[in-house]
Design an enzyme around this catalytic site. Structure first.
Site, PDB file in Angstrom:
ATOM      1  N   ARG A  15       0.839  -1.210   0.000  1.00 38.77           N
ATOM      2  CA  ARG A  15       0.000   0.000   0.000  1.00 38.77           C
ATOM      3  C   ARG A  15       0.869   1.253   0.000  1.00 38.77           C
ATOM      4  NH1 ARG A  15      -2.097   2.088   4.368  1.00 38.77           N
ATOM      5  NH2 ARG A  15      -2.413   0.126   5.464  1.00 38.77           N
ATOM      6  N   TYR A  60     -13.930  16.793 -17.216  1.00 33.16           N
ATOM      7  CA  TYR A  60     -14.429  15.412 -17.263  1.00 33.16           C
ATOM      8  C   TYR A  60     -15.644  15.263 -16.339  1.00 33.16           C
ATOM      9  CZ  TYR A  60     -14.305  10.325 -16.886  1.00 33.16           C
ATOM     10  OH  TYR A  60     -14.630   8.999 -16.889  1.00 33.16           O
ATOM     11  N   ASP A  86      -5.228  18.502 -15.821  1.00 36.78           N
ATOM     12  CA  ASP A  86      -5.563  17.144 -16.268  1.00 36.78           C
ATOM     13  C   ASP A  86      -5.088  17.058 -17.723  1.00 36.78           C
ATOM     14  OD1 ASP A  86      -6.766  14.894 -17.422  1.00 36.78           O
ATOM     15  OD2 ASP A  86      -8.573  15.043 -16.200  1.00 36.78           O
ATOM     16  N   LYS A 140      -6.236   5.954 -20.487  1.00 35.29           N
ATOM     17  CA  LYS A 140      -6.351   6.431 -21.855  1.00 35.29           C
ATOM     18  C   LYS A 140      -5.038   6.176 -22.617  1.00 35.29           C
ATOM     19  CE  LYS A 140     -10.293   7.437 -20.146  1.00 35.29           C
ATOM     20  NZ  LYS A 140     -10.658   8.720 -19.588  1.00 35.29           N
TER      21      LYS A 140
HETATM   22  C1  LIG Z   1     -11.244   9.129 -18.351  1.00 32.42           C
HETATM   23  C2  LIG Z   1     -10.877  10.455 -17.820  1.00 32.42           C
HETATM   24  C3  LIG Z   1     -10.784  10.680 -16.435  1.00 32.42           C
HETATM   25  C4  LIG Z   1     -11.126   9.616 -15.409  1.00 32.42           C
HETATM   26  O1  LIG Z   1     -10.204   8.570 -15.435  1.00 32.42           O
HETATM   27  P1  LIG Z   1     -10.558   7.055 -14.999  1.00 32.42           P
HETATM   28  O2  LIG Z   1      -9.279   6.348 -15.283  1.00 32.42           O
HETATM   29  O3  LIG Z   1     -11.711   6.611 -15.832  1.00 32.42           O
HETATM   30  O4  LIG Z   1     -10.892   7.096 -13.547  1.00 32.42           O
HETATM   31  C5  LIG Z   1     -10.389  11.942 -16.023  1.00 32.42           C
HETATM   32  N1  LIG Z   1     -10.113  12.934 -16.896  1.00 32.42           N
HETATM   33  C6  LIG Z   1     -10.202  12.746 -18.219  1.00 32.42           C
HETATM   34  C7  LIG Z   1      -9.887  13.873 -19.147  1.00 32.42           C
HETATM   35  C8  LIG Z   1     -10.585  11.509 -18.723  1.00 32.42           C
HETATM   36  O5  LIG Z   1     -10.687  11.342 -20.054  1.00 32.42           O
END
Ligand SMILES: *Cc1c(COP(=O)(O)O)cnc(C)c1O
Length: 419
Positions: A72, A125, A208, A233
């Site tokens: 952890r 998001y 982000d 992604k």
């Molecule tokens: C998919 C996504 C998230 C969330 O990520 P997860 O891995 O699904 O928790 C956050 N920000 C953006 C821009 C995303 O495309």
């Protein structure tokens, strides 16, 4: 071994080996999955010394790292992955998470406290929007949204009118914004953060970077403090793993990792291993995806059934966003969206008739995906607000993969034909 005889290796050349030594695992060329919950100390003194460092009871000796204690807190698959992710963004440190949302929420919870104000760009998001506007108010944290077109003056007026400008603690942005590809000038946000920082509190800028990273936009180089990824992604890139990452300087990431230890939302060793495997092909995948996207965008932009294409490569040189685009991005990327002439009916006919491109949310993977933001990813946003952001019923989002571009264009062409 980033540098040999003064030669600096590129990140893509280091993704296969950096931070791992075969002698740790019987000569295995690849880092194995360290599928273990705990680690054996050589002796009690070593255990004591590791804990002193982990709990900050003493300062580390030069080059001393926290020893392996418990998965952890740390694990070789996570640590090596974190070291490799740092190379792309030029970051000092990284923390990986079991999802992008856990990366985002851990950052917000660590750096905001009751009474603070968060300034954020709209749209973000859907999951992030929900957390900011539904959960944070419950613990007394207010959020103020701004539109990407706003400049420093507009945003300052917005903050002043809220009466809470002195409580600003963090600026959060997603650029380019999903799904419309509107862009925010990170350097402008950094200037704004400086204006509102005080002697006892720095206003942090968090970005982000899921849509462009880690190849095509490097927010830390533009002065941001924190970079966040949904590693689900592009980083994962094969639609087979959910993960997240946060990058920044050593001090910032130490705080993020401490909260991660107590929330217990670190990635698993298996996730770490999968992402290391993905990182080996990150650059070739993303470059091919960007090439394909350019071809698809160009095809769509002259199609009579398409009203408008939203793609960074089509930002007009006369538009105010163009200078930001040139300064901030190394590629137009592989995400695009377009307005089909008509509305939901036409958009659905198109989506239902695709043969190769799959109808699914998510993005950045090897396979091309299509979706309808208004009724899918962005369905949770109140309609007037959604339409104001350009997310109308005629909008279709495409994530372009590594297929042969001629097949992608053939598929789009035959589906448009049936509209
Ligand atoms: C998919 C996504 C998230 C969330 O990520 P997860 O891995 O699904 O928790 C956050 N920000 C953006 C821009 C995303 O495309």
């Amino acid at each position: 071994m980033k540098k040999v005889n003064n030669h600096q290796f590129s990140p893509e050349s280091l993704m296969m080996s950096y931070g791992y030594k075969p002698e740790w695992s019987e000569g295995a060329i690849k880092c194995p999955i360290f599928q273990t919950s705990t680690f054996v100390f050589k002796n009690a003194e070593e255990g004591k010394s590791f804990f002193e460092l982990a709990y900050g009871l003493r300062a580390p000796a030069e080059d001393e790292k926290t020893g392996l204690i418990y998965s952890r807190l740390n694990n070789p698959d996570l640590e090596i992955l974190e070291n490799r992710l740092c190379l792309w963004d030029g970051a000092e440190a990284c923390a990986v998470f079991e999802s992008g949302m856990s990366a985002i929420t851990t950052v917000l919870l660590e750096f905001l406290k009751p009474g603070d104000v968060l300034l954020y760009s709209m749209p973000v998001y859907g999951g992030t929007d929900h957390f900011i506007n539904t959960f944070l108010p419950k613990i007394g944290i207010d959020a103020i949204g701004f539109r990407p077109e706003m400049d420093v003056g507009d945003i300052s007026r917005l903050l002043a009118s809220s009466g809470k400008a002195d409580k600003l603690t963090m600026i959060y942005t997603e650029t380019p914004a999903n799904p419309t590809n509107t862009i925010v000038d990170i350097e402008m946000l950094v200037r704004l953060a400086k204006v509102y920082s005080t002697a006892d509190q720095d206003v942090l800028v968090a970005v982000d970077n899921t849509y462009m990273g880690p190849l095509w936009q490097h927010p830390l180089k533009h002065g941001a403090d924190i970079v966040i990824y949904s590693a689900t992604k592009y980083i994962g890139g094969h639609s087979d793993v959910i993960a997240g990452a946060v990058l920044g300087n050593t001090e910032t990431i130490k705080r993020v990792k401490t909260l991660r230890t107590f929330l217990g939302n670190m990635a698993s060793p298996n996730t770490g291993w999968l992402l290391m495997r993905s990182l080996e092909t990150l650059k070739v995948r993303m470059e091919k995806q960007a090439l394909n996207a350019e071809k698809v965008a160009s095809y769509l932009s002259s199609h009579p059934k398409v009203e408008k294409v939203y793609y960074l490569g089509l930002i007009h040189p006369d538009s105010p966003a163009y200078a930001t685009y040139k300064r901030q991005y190394l590629s137009p990327g592989a995400m695009l969206s377009f307005d089909i002439i008509g509305g939901e009916k036409e958009a659905f006919t198109f989506l239902n008739n695709l043969k190769l491109i799959q109808l699914a949310v998510s993005l950045g993977s090897t396979e091309s995906l299509a979706e309808h933001p208004a009724s899918m990813t962005h369905a949770g946003i109140a309609e007037p607000h959604r339409i104001e952001m350009g997310i109308t019923d005629k909008l279709i989002r495409l994530s372009i993969g590594v297929e042969n571009h001629l097949d992608l264009i053939w598929d789009i062409e035959q589906a448009l034909e049936l509209v």
